[in-house]
Design an enzyme around this catalytic site. Structure first.
Site, PDB file in Angstrom:
ATOM      1  CE1 TYR A  33      -3.749   2.487   0.651  1.00  0.00           C
ATOM      2  CE2 TYR A  33      -2.190   3.459   2.200  1.00  0.00           C
ATOM      3  CZ  TYR A  33      -3.359   3.538   1.467  1.00  0.00           C
ATOM      4  OH  TYR A  33      -4.127   4.675   1.529  1.00  0.00           O
ATOM      5  CB  SER A 115      -3.731  12.376   5.044  1.00  0.00           C
ATOM      6  OG  SER A 115      -4.808  11.973   4.205  1.00  0.00           O
ATOM      7  CD  GLN A 136      -3.251  15.792   1.065  1.00  0.00           C
ATOM      8  OE1 GLN A 136      -2.234  16.101   0.456  1.00  0.00           O
ATOM      9  NE2 GLN A 136      -3.686  14.538   1.142  1.00  0.00           N
ATOM     10  CE1 TYR A 138      -8.075  11.468  -0.935  1.00  0.00           C
ATOM     11  CE2 TYR A 138      -6.554  12.273   0.749  1.00  0.00           C
ATOM     12  CZ  TYR A 138      -6.826  11.459  -0.336  1.00  0.00           C
ATOM     13  OH  TYR A 138      -5.845  10.629  -0.821  1.00  0.00           O
ATOM     14  NE  ARG A 173      -3.739   4.774  -5.712  1.00  0.00           N
ATOM     15  CZ  ARG A 173      -4.117   5.570  -4.714  1.00  0.00           C
ATOM     16  NH1 ARG A 173      -4.243   5.070  -3.489  1.00  0.00           N
ATOM     17  NH2 ARG A 173      -4.385   6.839  -4.942  1.00  0.00           N
ATOM     18  CE  LYS A 260       0.761  16.267  -1.652  1.00  0.00           C
ATOM     19  NZ  LYS A 260       0.040  15.044  -2.006  1.00  0.00           N
ATOM     20  CG  HIS A 284      -2.044  11.266  -5.049  1.00  0.00           C
ATOM     21  ND1 HIS A 284      -2.881  12.195  -4.495  1.00  0.00           N
ATOM     22  CD2 HIS A 284      -2.188  10.145  -4.293  1.00  0.00           C
ATOM     23  CE1 HIS A 284      -3.521  11.657  -3.465  1.00  0.00           C
ATOM     24  NE2 HIS A 284      -3.105  10.420  -3.307  1.00  0.00           N
ATOM     25  NE  ARG A 287      -0.807   6.086  -3.095  1.00  0.00           N
ATOM     26  CZ  ARG A 287      -0.770   4.846  -2.609  1.00  0.00           C
ATOM     27  NH1 ARG A 287       0.289   4.087  -2.813  1.00  0.00           N
ATOM     28  NH2 ARG A 287      -1.772   4.364  -1.915  1.00  0.00           N
TER      29      ARG A 287
END
Length: 388
Positions: A33, A115, A136, A138, A173, A260, A284, A287
């Site tokens: 991960y 995050s 950060q 989301y 991914r 970002k 990122h 990713r």
């Protein structure tokens, strides 16, 4: 010549050494991960390899004074020109990782960024970092949730808000799909076996508790199973960040605001027009999009325009694996830099000691490079770029 002043564990003098050790201590599903990119992971590779083309030139007969690696950023002075990137599910990769990293960053006076989907809460990280940690965001689907997160950040006096803009969809991914850590997540028998093969990780996990999305707990129903958790995440964070959403945040958030995931002139122009204070050039960590260019190449293109540098702070996240890479980034125009995976290698390899080790490792390498190039300050790096 003065001695390097930053002590670190001599058995692990490079990020590669930390990575190898961390891999031996973290269960495979969790390490995958951390390590994986999207699709064929080509952009993940480019993020690191493209630094090799940036060459620097020394001036050995130049007389230099004392080295000062500190940098002014958004009204604060940091001891070095780098910080710790936000990473989701940090506590899954190494138990209590967010707190370990946030404490070390505060002690060494560099920024740690939490995050939204990490495993410690806004309030806890503000406490252990003495209020120095960045956050950060989301962007949630519902404005109600966004506004409440911003309220909590104001209450802890978060110094800098970073809004992530490069996740209009979750990247494809392959490693996560195989391990069961895609959405909705599932814990399969292979993962259980892998965890049993890493007993120290298991003991630490029992000590600190099963990792969860701590910041989001107030908005979740209690007792969600993994499938329901996946549904919650998809419902809560499905939605593209656009100009109107950033405008709304700019109206609410009066402190420094950073976007970002910026990689193009079009998005840079929009960022300046919106009145944000800085951008972090990033893909990122390789990713999200495999067909794009590396973060450092995007930064090179954007930093070439004097109009941008005069109006906004241009920072970098992606591919930095040494103090030499830090110098290269500044030589091509970065004002500040962030690293994520190297710090997770550090705590994975050395536990509580790993955060300070990694900070000192980067500082020592950058300090030595500045000695070799006969530089006194970070803003002198562009003068040592070898033009070809």
């Amino acid at each position: 010549m003065s001695k390097i002043r930053y002590k670190y564990h001599s058995k692990y003098p490079s990020i590669t050494d930390l990575k190898i050790k961390a891999k031996s201590r973290i269960p495979k599903f969790a390490f995958d991960y951390l390590e994986g990119g999207c699709n064929e992971e080509l952009n993940l590779i480019r993020n690191e390899s493209d630094f090799d083309d940036i060459l620097l030139k020394p001036q050995y007969l130049h007389v230099a004074g004392d080295i000062d690696m500190s940098v002014d950023l958004f009204g604060r002075r940091y001891s070095a020109p780098f910080g710790i990137s936000p990473i989701g599910l940090q506590g899954l990769m190494w138990p209590n990782a967010p707190e370990i990293l946030a404490k070390a960053a505060a002690k060494h006076d560099i920024p740690y960024t939490l995050s939204t989907v990490s495993t410690s809460s806004i309030e806890r990280i503000a406490e252990v970092s003495d209020g120095k940690a960045w956050f950060q965001l989301y962007h949630p689907t519902e404005d109600r949730l966004r506004d409440d997160l911003l309220r909590r950040l104001k209450e802890v006096e978060c110094p800098v808000l970073v809004v992530l803009v490069d996740v209009p969809s979750f990247g494809l991914r392959y490693r996560e799909i195989k391990s069961g850590l895609s959405m909705p997540p599932k814990m399969n028998m292979a993962n259980v076996v892998q965890a049993m093969m890493r007993p120290l990780w298991g003991i630490k996990t029992l000590q600190h508790g099963i990792p969860s999305f701590a910041t989001l707990k107030p908005y979740m129903e209690k007792g969600l199973d993994l499938s329901q958790l996946g549904q919650f995440m998809n419902k809560t964070f499905t939605g593209k960040v656009n100009i109107e959403k950033v405008k709304a945040i700019r109206d609410i958030w009066k402190g420094p605001l950073v976007l970002k995931g910026i990689t193009t002139e079009e998005d840079m122009d929009a960022s300046i027009a919106l009145g944000v204070d800085g951008v972090i050039v990033s893909n990122h960590g390789g990713r999200q999009i495999d067909a794009g260019e590396s973060s450092i190449q995007s930064l090179i293109h954007l930093a070439k325009k004097p109009a941008y540098n005069d109006k906004i702070k241009i920072m970098l996240d992606g591919g930095i694996r040494s103090g030499v890479d830090l110098g290269r980034a500044h030589a091509v125009g970065s004002a500040f830099n962030f690293m994520g995976r190297p710090f997770m290698y550090g705590v994975g390899a050395l536990g509580d000691e790993g955060a300070e080790h990694t900070i000192n490792l980067f500082k020592a390498q950058l300090y030595q490079l500045m000695q070799q190039l006969t530089l006194e300050k970070i803003d002198q790096f562009p003068g040592r770029l070898l033009q070809r």
